[in-house]
Design a protein around this motif. Sequence first.
Motif, PDB file in Angstrom:
ATOM      1  N   UNK A   1      -8.484  12.614  -2.985  1.00  0.00           N
ATOM      2  CA  UNK A   1      -9.129  12.793  -4.280  1.00  0.00           C
ATOM      3  C   UNK A   1      -8.113  13.308  -5.286  1.00  0.00           C
ATOM      4  N   UNK A   2      -8.333  12.985  -6.559  1.00  0.00           N
ATOM      5  CA  UNK A   2      -7.449  13.459  -7.609  1.00  0.00           C
ATOM      6  C   UNK A   2      -6.625  12.348  -8.226  1.00  0.00           C
ATOM      7  N   UNK A   3      -6.453  12.453  -9.532  1.00  0.00           N
ATOM      8  CA  UNK A   3      -5.725  11.456 -10.306  1.00  0.00           C
ATOM      9  C   UNK A   3      -4.279  11.324  -9.860  1.00  0.00           C
ATOM     10  N   UNK A   4      -3.613  12.459  -9.574  1.00  0.00           N
ATOM     11  CA  UNK A   4      -2.174  12.418  -9.292  1.00  0.00           C
ATOM     12  C   UNK A   4      -1.833  11.461  -8.160  1.00  0.00           C
ATOM     13  N   UNK A   5      -2.450  11.603  -6.994  1.00  0.00           N
ATOM     14  CA  UNK A   5      -2.057  10.752  -5.883  1.00  0.00           C
ATOM     15  C   UNK A   5      -2.576   9.331  -6.024  1.00  0.00           C
ATOM     16  N   UNK A   6      -3.686   9.156  -6.735  1.00  0.00           N
ATOM     17  CA  UNK A   6      -4.153   7.795  -6.985  1.00  0.00           C
ATOM     18  C   UNK A   6      -3.174   7.052  -7.890  1.00  0.00           C
ATOM     19  N   UNK A   7      -2.492   7.798  -8.763  1.00  0.00           N
ATOM     20  CA  UNK A   7      -1.477   7.178  -9.612  1.00  0.00           C
ATOM     21  C   UNK A   7      -0.130   7.106  -8.900  1.00  0.00           C
ATOM     22  N   UNK A   8       0.259   8.184  -8.215  1.00  0.00           N
ATOM     23  CA  UNK A   8       1.536   8.142  -7.494  1.00  0.00           C
ATOM     24  C   UNK A   8       1.497   7.047  -6.435  1.00  0.00           C
ATOM     25  N   UNK A   9       0.373   6.948  -5.711  1.00  0.00           N
ATOM     26  CA  UNK A   9       0.154   5.741  -4.924  1.00  0.00           C
ATOM     27  C   UNK A   9       0.409   5.794  -3.445  1.00  0.00           C
ATOM     28  N   UNK A  10       0.170   6.922  -2.810  1.00  0.00           N
ATOM     29  CA  UNK A  10       0.302   6.969  -1.345  1.00  0.00           C
ATOM     30  C   UNK A  10      -1.029   6.591  -0.725  1.00  0.00           C
ATOM     31  N   UNK A  11      -1.083   5.410  -0.104  1.00  0.00           N
ATOM     32  CA  UNK A  11      -2.313   4.919   0.504  1.00  0.00           C
ATOM     33  C   UNK A  11      -2.185   4.807   2.008  1.00  0.00           C
ATOM     34  N   UNK A  12      -3.047   4.012   2.590  1.00  0.00           N
ATOM     35  CA  UNK A  12      -3.026   3.779   4.036  1.00  0.00           C
ATOM     36  C   UNK A  12      -3.178   2.291   4.279  1.00  0.00           C
ATOM     37  N   UNK A  13      -2.879   1.870   5.513  1.00  0.00           N
ATOM     38  CA  UNK A  13      -2.960   0.457   5.835  1.00  0.00           C
ATOM     39  C   UNK A  13      -1.611  -0.229   5.689  1.00  0.00           C
ATOM     40  N   UNK A  14      -1.641  -1.545   5.467  1.00  0.00           N
ATOM     41  CA  UNK A  14      -0.413  -2.329   5.366  1.00  0.00           C
ATOM     42  C   UNK A  14      -0.399  -3.112   4.056  1.00  0.00           C
ATOM     43  N   UNK A  15       0.805  -3.550   3.671  1.00  0.00           N
ATOM     44  CA  UNK A  15       0.946  -4.358   2.466  1.00  0.00           C
ATOM     45  C   UNK A  15       0.558  -3.597   1.222  1.00  0.00           C
ATOM     46  N   UNK A  16      -0.150  -4.283   0.322  1.00  0.00           N
ATOM     47  CA  UNK A  16      -0.500  -3.667  -0.955  1.00  0.00           C
ATOM     48  C   UNK A  16      -1.367  -2.430  -0.779  1.00  0.00           C
ATOM     49  N   UNK A  17      -2.156  -2.371   0.300  1.00  0.00           N
ATOM     50  CA  UNK A  17      -3.048  -1.223   0.510  1.00  0.00           C
ATOM     51  C   UNK A  17      -2.279   0.063   0.766  1.00  0.00           C
ATOM     52  N   UNK A  18      -1.090  -0.039   1.324  1.00  0.00           N
ATOM     53  CA  UNK A  18      -0.319   1.164   1.654  1.00  0.00           C
ATOM     54  C   UNK A  18       0.530   1.640   0.482  1.00  0.00           C
ATOM     55  N   UNK A  19       0.612   0.817  -0.573  1.00  0.00           N
ATOM     56  CA  UNK A  19       1.393   1.171  -1.764  1.00  0.00           C
ATOM     57  C   UNK A  19       0.512   0.922  -2.974  1.00  0.00           C
ATOM     58  N   UNK A  20       0.111   1.978  -3.638  1.00  0.00           N
ATOM     59  CA  UNK A  20      -0.768   1.830  -4.789  1.00  0.00           C
ATOM     60  C   UNK A  20      -0.034   2.235  -6.059  1.00  0.00           C
ATOM     61  N   UNK A  21      -0.492   1.658  -7.171  1.00  0.00           N
ATOM     62  CA  UNK A  21      -0.036   2.054  -8.510  1.00  0.00           C
ATOM     63  C   UNK A  21       1.493   2.233  -8.575  1.00  0.00           C
ATOM     64  N   UNK A  22       1.950   3.445  -8.931  1.00  0.00           N
ATOM     65  CA  UNK A  22       3.380   3.721  -9.092  1.00  0.00           C
ATOM     66  C   UNK A  22       4.202   3.271  -7.899  1.00  0.00           C
ATOM     67  N   UNK A  23       3.791   3.624  -6.699  1.00  0.00           N
ATOM     68  CA  UNK A  23       4.569   3.279  -5.508  1.00  0.00           C
ATOM     69  C   UNK A  23       4.675   1.777  -5.306  1.00  0.00           C
ATOM     70  N   UNK A  24       3.586   1.059  -5.571  1.00  0.00           N
ATOM     71  CA  UNK A  24       3.612  -0.383  -5.340  1.00  0.00           C
ATOM     72  C   UNK A  24       4.574  -1.081  -6.290  1.00  0.00           C
ATOM     73  N   UNK A  25       4.727  -0.555  -7.494  1.00  0.00           N
ATOM     74  CA  UNK A  25       5.685  -1.158  -8.425  1.00  0.00           C
ATOM     75  C   UNK A  25       7.105  -0.996  -7.896  1.00  0.00           C
ATOM     76  N   UNK A  26       7.430   0.198  -7.391  1.00  0.00           N
ATOM     77  CA  UNK A  26       8.741   0.391  -6.764  1.00  0.00           C
ATOM     78  C   UNK A  26       8.936  -0.628  -5.649  1.00  0.00           C
TER      79      UNK A  26
END
Length: 279
Positions: free
Chosen positions: A170-195
Amino acid sequence: MLTRAERRRFVGAVLALKRRGEYDEFVRTHVDHYVADGETGLRTAHMAPSFLPWHRRYLLEFEAALRRVDDSVTVPYWDWTRDRTTTSVPWTADLLGGNGRRSDRQVTTGPFAYATGDWTIRVGVTDVEYLTRDFGHPQQPVDLPTRGELDAALADPVYDSAPWDSTSREGFRNKLEGWGSGRGSASWRAHNRVHRWVGGHMVGGASVNDPVFWLHHAFVDLQWTLWRRRHPGARYLPARPPGPAGSQEGLVVARHEPMPPWEETPGRMEDVEDVYRYV
């Protein structure tokens, strides 16, 4: 939306910092503060609530350096929800150049190509001297985040939540920073996925070696500004340092604590409209 003259001045200022050795110091700072969850010590730049204020101060330092070269230059942002192709801005020959070639991912076009002699990688985690990119990460393909995915992060009214790291759900920071779970696009969200989508040097602590880092993080910084406008009563969390009852004691920066390598606090970085604004 930069004019040709604005692109030329921005690129010229970045190259000037590189010639002076100042650019490599920015890379070194980022590498030095790339601390992950599993490591000991204070986390300021990543996987922590201070991700956004730390990078805001970092952007301001970089823009100040650019303006010492050319006071007409500011850091532009790349809206990766709109400019989503491998040939659109910012990947033009007069701005950042294009993708790396298939054989070794070396960028061979634009002002930051190794062959120009102006952009040699001197601070990194490998011995590669040329800038690399790998758009879309073909081995494990990822897509750039969508506007809808970004809006989902902006909708969260809470800045951050325990355990204040890459696992915070929960929280805006990690939803934007982008640490997720799973594989592919699911494991990299927002900021992280762009990197991950840019690939090459943009993956890891030495990502600043690719000048797109600054355009990307300026857009991320804009999202914090928009989030503050949407949730005007929300503040940076945690307000106080985590206590001994949890696992984050001494690892997380609270609102009024300094963020190394500066004496700046997250609280003072929340409102900067008297310093700069987005257009």
